[in-house]
Enzyme design. Structure first.
Site, PDB file in Angstrom:
ATOM      1  N   SER A  49       4.512   6.590   8.481  1.00 17.54           N
ATOM      2  CA  SER A  49       3.213   6.219   7.928  1.00 17.54           C
ATOM      3  C   SER A  49       2.444   7.468   7.492  1.00 17.54           C
ATOM      4  O   SER A  49       2.897   8.180   6.602  1.00 17.54           O
ATOM      5  CB  SER A  49       2.439   5.378   8.947  1.00 17.54           C
ATOM      6  OG  SER A  49       1.310   4.790   8.345  1.00 17.54           O
ATOM      7  N   GLN A  50       1.299   7.774   8.105  1.00 18.72           N
ATOM      8  CA  GLN A  50       0.613   9.019   7.753  1.00 18.72           C
ATOM      9  C   GLN A  50       1.546  10.211   7.927  1.00 18.72           C
ATOM     10  O   GLN A  50       1.544  11.143   7.111  1.00 18.72           O
ATOM     11  CB  GLN A  50      -0.629   9.205   8.625  1.00 18.72           C
ATOM     12  CG  GLN A  50      -1.354  10.531   8.406  1.00 18.72           C
ATOM     13  CD  GLN A  50      -2.537  10.687   9.332  1.00 18.72           C
ATOM     14  OE1 GLN A  50      -3.676  10.497   8.915  1.00 18.72           O
ATOM     15  NE2 GLN A  50      -2.303  11.035  10.588  1.00 18.72           N
ATOM     16  N   TYR A  54      -1.394   7.519  11.516  1.00 22.44           N
ATOM     17  CA  TYR A  54      -2.853   7.476  11.400  1.00 22.44           C
ATOM     18  C   TYR A  54      -3.506   7.107  12.723  1.00 22.44           C
ATOM     19  O   TYR A  54      -3.154   6.113  13.359  1.00 22.44           O
ATOM     20  CB  TYR A  54      -3.228   6.450  10.337  1.00 22.44           C
ATOM     21  CG  TYR A  54      -4.672   6.481   9.894  1.00 22.44           C
ATOM     22  CD1 TYR A  54      -5.102   7.408   8.965  1.00 22.44           C
ATOM     23  CD2 TYR A  54      -5.583   5.551  10.379  1.00 22.44           C
ATOM     24  CE1 TYR A  54      -6.418   7.429   8.526  1.00 22.44           C
ATOM     25  CE2 TYR A  54      -6.900   5.558   9.948  1.00 22.44           C
ATOM     26  CZ  TYR A  54      -7.315   6.504   9.017  1.00 22.44           C
ATOM     27  OH  TYR A  54      -8.616   6.511   8.594  1.00 22.44           O
TER      28      TYR A  54
END
Length: 324
Positions: free
Chosen positions: A187-188, A92
């Protein structure tokens, strides 16, 4: 920060009852059909780089709406025959960065495609080069609530399509073995790998590392860290919008994509992770439909997860699926 979520034995059983839209599959089939009306128009431009062990290509391809999306393709310098490929999605706020930031997978003998993230890459740690030309209604600063009132307008609809098209783009290169492509990210990036795993039926493997974008209802009410906190701050100002917002998010919840994934999958979770709480990661892992799945657990780590240790696990694990 101590462990704050469910005990590990409960995490291994955690299966939330998440509402899934009746038209979930139709929504994504139509979305991808619309995207493929645009020619992929993939361009690989050789980069004059001082890196002697690899060859670097500046890549442009057509993502959602035909919008140009950037990427890097990094190949071992001596590659002459088609190679298995690793497609990487970025966390992100980050973009594709610079080529010398992406040497691990090429030095391990893979073609490595790094997708830029539309509209992101100004967070100070990895620059981006892909604009997002689509506007949205009122949103909290960040990306989580852009277009969140309507699944057709939601930011992540565009990003998930870009991620699927990234696999199609790397398969177009003559030095890539199109039948041996894996998707991974942190993560993202891990959430995008999960979404792609549910939308692209013939991936060789996926490796979502501490994935974001899973079990939105729990994440938005359990952690006060960004970026999930953006959802709560949006609803704080727009009282009464919870049902509409979470209906939109249900089309993008990676727990639902996990339930459609079939490729071998290597997950990781960190039990002190307040950014992507471990229960949300286990929600996707426990829903995963593929028969070959495994989970690495890091009991005393926050969102950094396993870091380079997890990369070492991935290197050994992927070899069996991409080079076996």
């Amino acid at each position: 920060m101590p462990q704050f979520d469910l005990p590990l034995e409960e995490l291994r059983r955690y299966r939330p009852e998440l509402p899934e839209p009746e038209d979930f599959d139709a929504f994504w089939q139509k979305t991808l059909l619309e995207a493929r009306q645009y020619d992929l128009d993939t361009r690989f431009e050789a980069v004059d780089s001082p890196l002697e062990g690899v060859r670097v290509f500046d890549v442009t391809y057509a993502g959602f709406g035909g919008h140009p999306v950037k990427g890097w393709l990094v190949l071992p310098a001596g590659a002459r025959e088609p190679l298995p490929a690793v497609v990487e999605y970025i966390g992100y706020g980050g973009g594709r960065g610079l080529p010398h930031m992406h040497l691990l997978w090429a030095t391990a003998g893979y073609a490595h495609f790094v997708m830029d993230t539309r509209g992101q890459g100004s967070g100070g740690w990895a620059q981006g080069d892909t604009p997002d030309p689509v506007g949205s209604g009122p949103a909290h600063p960040g990306y989580m609530t852009r277009g969140i009132e309507d699944p057709h307008a939601y930011y992540y609809r565009r990003l998930y399509v870009d991620a699927v098209r990234a696999v199609e783009a790397v398969r177009a290169h003559p030095l890539v073995n199109a039948s041996r492509v894996a998707a991974l990210g942190v993560s993202q990036g891990g959430g995008l790998a999960l979404a792609v795993g549910g939308l692209v039926p013939d991936l060789a493997a996926i490796a979502p590392d501490v994935p974001f974008l899973c079990d939105f209802p729990r994440a938005a009410t359990l952690t006060d860290r960004q970026p999930y906190k953006e959802i709560g701050l949006y609803l704080k100002a727009r009282r009464g919008g919870q049902e509409r917002v979470f209906r939109t998010l249900s089309y993008f919840d990676c727990v639902h994509f996990a339930a459609r994934g079939r490729a071998p999958a290597l997950f990781s979770a960190a039990l002190e992770d307040q950014t992507c709480p471990p229960s949300t990661v286990f929600a996707a892992f426990n829903a995963y439909a593929g028969s070959e799945r495994s989970m690495e657990v890091y009991p005393f780590n926050d969102h950094e997860g396993g870091g380079p240790y997890q990369q070492g696990v991935q290197l050994r694990w992927l070899k069996g699926y991409l080079k076996g």
